[in-house]
Design a protein around this motif. Structure first.
Motif, mmCIF file in Angstrom:
data_model
loop_
_atom_site.group_PDB
_atom_site.id
_atom_site.type_symbol
_atom_site.label_atom_id
_atom_site.label_comp_id
_atom_site.label_asym_id
_atom_site.label_seq_id
_atom_site.Cartn_x
_atom_site.Cartn_y
_atom_site.Cartn_z
ATOM 1 N N PRO A 41 0.821 -1.209 0.000
ATOM 2 C CA PRO A 41 0.000 0.000 0.000
ATOM 3 C C PRO A 41 0.860 1.267 0.000
ATOM 4 O O PRO A 41 1.964 1.295 0.549
ATOM 5 C CB PRO A 41 -0.799 -0.115 1.306
ATOM 6 N N SER A 42 0.333 2.303 -0.598
ATOM 7 C CA SER A 42 1.070 3.563 -0.731
ATOM 8 C C SER A 42 1.409 4.173 0.626
ATOM 9 O O SER A 42 0.547 4.258 1.514
ATOM 10 C CB SER A 42 0.255 4.572 -1.534
ATOM 11 N N ASP A 45 -0.579 7.509 1.929
ATOM 12 C CA ASP A 45 -1.849 7.535 2.651
ATOM 13 C C ASP A 45 -1.669 7.739 4.154
ATOM 14 O O ASP A 45 -2.657 7.900 4.871
ATOM 15 C CB ASP A 45 -2.620 6.231 2.392
ATOM 16 N N ALA A 62 -4.473 3.367 7.382
ATOM 17 C CA ALA A 62 -3.441 3.180 6.351
ATOM 18 C C ALA A 62 -2.216 2.472 6.924
ATOM 19 O O ALA A 62 -1.573 1.676 6.233
ATOM 20 C CB ALA A 62 -3.046 4.520 5.745
ATOM 21 N N GLN A 65 -3.082 -1.313 7.475
ATOM 22 C CA GLN A 65 -3.109 -2.006 6.183
ATOM 23 C C GLN A 65 -1.696 -2.261 5.672
ATOM 24 O O GLN A 65 -1.387 -3.358 5.188
ATOM 25 C CB GLN A 65 -3.912 -1.205 5.165
#
Length: 186
Positions: A41-42, A45, A62, A65
């Motif tokens: 995941p980025s 975020d 975020a 995750q």
């Protein structure tokens, strides 16, 4: 037969068309047959690190995750540019957030650093500060040889969809195989 592996890629740049992110997308085509490459995941975020957030409302979604995905992969490849002779702020922010979790998702996790740049140094000056932070997080770091891809724009397709320079592609393939073996050593 080699054990199936999943290696996660963390891009150190937030730009949609960053060379780091583009290189991460290309790794699957260059990886050994038994390795799957997964984009994590980025890091964009995540809010700016503030311990008060953790203390008052708990870990941001975020962050949880990202931590869950890191925990699920067999190793992490950080691909980063060099900003002002050092680590990009967004990457440092993500590593600072990850350091606050218990259990720590990067503790004992195999990690390697790739840097890339359109310049002549290939992000070389980002390696030491990134490595210092990873040491503090108790990562298992594959440090040599360092992967520094110089003049990356000339080594990729115009749409950044593939590494087109054969020597660079071969070097990346060798480094991915070495990292795979390092990650399997447990």
């Amino acid at each position: 037969m080699e054990k199936k592996q999943t290696l996660g890629v963390m891009a150190g740049s937030l730009r949609k068309q960053s060379f780091s992110r583009a290189l991460g997308h290309c790794l699957g085509a260059l990886a050994p047959e038994h390795v799957t490459i997964e984009e994590l995941p980025s890091i964009g975020d995540l809010p700016l690190f503030n311990q008060d957030i953790m203390d008052e409302t708990g870990a941001p979604t975020a962050l949880t995750q990202l931590a869950e995905r890191i925990s699920a992969v067999d190793g992490v490849i950080i691909i980063s540019p060099e900003y002002n002779w050092s680590i990009p702020g967004a990457l440092k922010n993500a590593l600072d957030w990850l350091s606050r979790l218990n259990p720590a998702p990067l503790a004992e996790k195999p990690v390697t650093i790739f840097t890339c740049s359109p310049g002549l140094l290939g992000g070389a000056r980002a390696h030491p500060p990134i490595r210092n932070v990873l040491h503090a997080l108790d990562c298992r770091i594959l440090a040599r040889p360092e992967v520094q891809i110089t003049q990356i724009k000339a080594k990729m397709a115009p749409d950044l969809s593939a590494v087109t320079d054969s020597a660079t592609a071969e070097f990346i393939t060798q480094r991915l195989a070495a990292f795979s073996a390092f990650a399997q050593r447990g």
